[in-house]
Design an enzyme around this catalytic site. Structure first.
Site, PDB file in Angstrom:
ATOM      1  N   CYS A 283      85.575 -35.358  24.784  1.00  0.00           N
ATOM      2  CA  CYS A 283      86.216 -36.667  24.959  1.00  0.00           C
ATOM      3  C   CYS A 283      85.217 -37.678  25.511  1.00  0.00           C
ATOM      4  O   CYS A 283      85.196 -38.843  25.095  1.00  0.00           O
ATOM      5  CB  CYS A 283      87.432 -36.563  25.868  1.00  0.00           C
ATOM      6  SG  CYS A 283      88.737 -35.503  25.208  1.00  0.00           S
ATOM      7  N   SER A 284      84.386 -37.237  26.426  1.00  0.00           N
ATOM      8  CA  SER A 284      83.338 -38.082  26.976  1.00  0.00           C
ATOM      9  C   SER A 284      82.357 -38.485  25.883  1.00  0.00           C
ATOM     10  O   SER A 284      82.016 -39.664  25.729  1.00  0.00           O
ATOM     11  CB  SER A 284      82.622 -37.334  28.112  1.00  0.00           C
ATOM     12  OG  SER A 284      81.591 -38.108  28.649  1.00  0.00           O
TER      13      SER A 284
END
Length: 165
Positions: free
Chosen positions: A60-61
């Site tokens: 997600c980062s």
């Protein structure tokens, strides 16, 4: 109905599935200052909406950084990341990553975005990984619901769709 697995396990995804050609549904989410934000706040802009389960995970980062790097300089466009993380956690992630200009919005309060875009994983109360590209007139021009939540989206397809507007 969108079919998604998360870590190989089927999950129930609820809400209204969005398709190319639809008018983008409105939504109300919170920014990092706990202020309500809606689609209309970006009226007249091209929008790439990157949806992630939680900013505080590796993929997600990476997804958030990659879309901001690859699409952040497109004329008259905004890159928005939506998750169910608390606004405080989103602000902390931005600070820890040294990202000052990322737009991170939280749908934790009432799942308005998730219900209107069909991204709520019911069993986890997290957002299903997905990407939406919306033109200046709020028409949806690109949709990807990632079938396995731990897999990345097709970055190039989304960025190309935004650049072609």
């Amino acid at each position: 109905m969108v079919e998604v697995t998360f870590q190989g396990n089927p999950v129930t995804v609820s809400g209204n599935e969005v398709k190319v050609g639809d008018t983008a549904p409105d939504f109300t989410v919170l920014n990092n200052s706990l202020e309500e934000v809606s689609l209309s706040d970006y009226k007249g802009k091209k929008k790439l909406i990157s949806v992630v389960p939680s900013l505080d995970t590796g993929l997600c980062s990476t997804q958030t950084k990659k879309f901001n790097e690859d699409a952040g300089s497109v004329d008259n466009a905004v890159v928005i990341t939506i998750s169910n993380d608390l606004p405080f956690a989103q602000a902390k992630w931005c600070a820890n990553e040294g990202i000052d200009n990322a737009i991170t919005l939280s749908d934790h309060k009432d799942l308005s975005f998730g219900k209107n875009y069909g991204t709520v994983m019911d069993e986890l109360r997290l957002q299903a990984r997905s990407v939406f590209v919306i033109d200046e007139n709020d028409k949806v021009v690109h949709v990807e619901y990632v079938s396995e939540g731990t897999n990345p989206p097709d970055y190039d397809a989304a960025v190309d769709a935004l650049k072609s507007l």
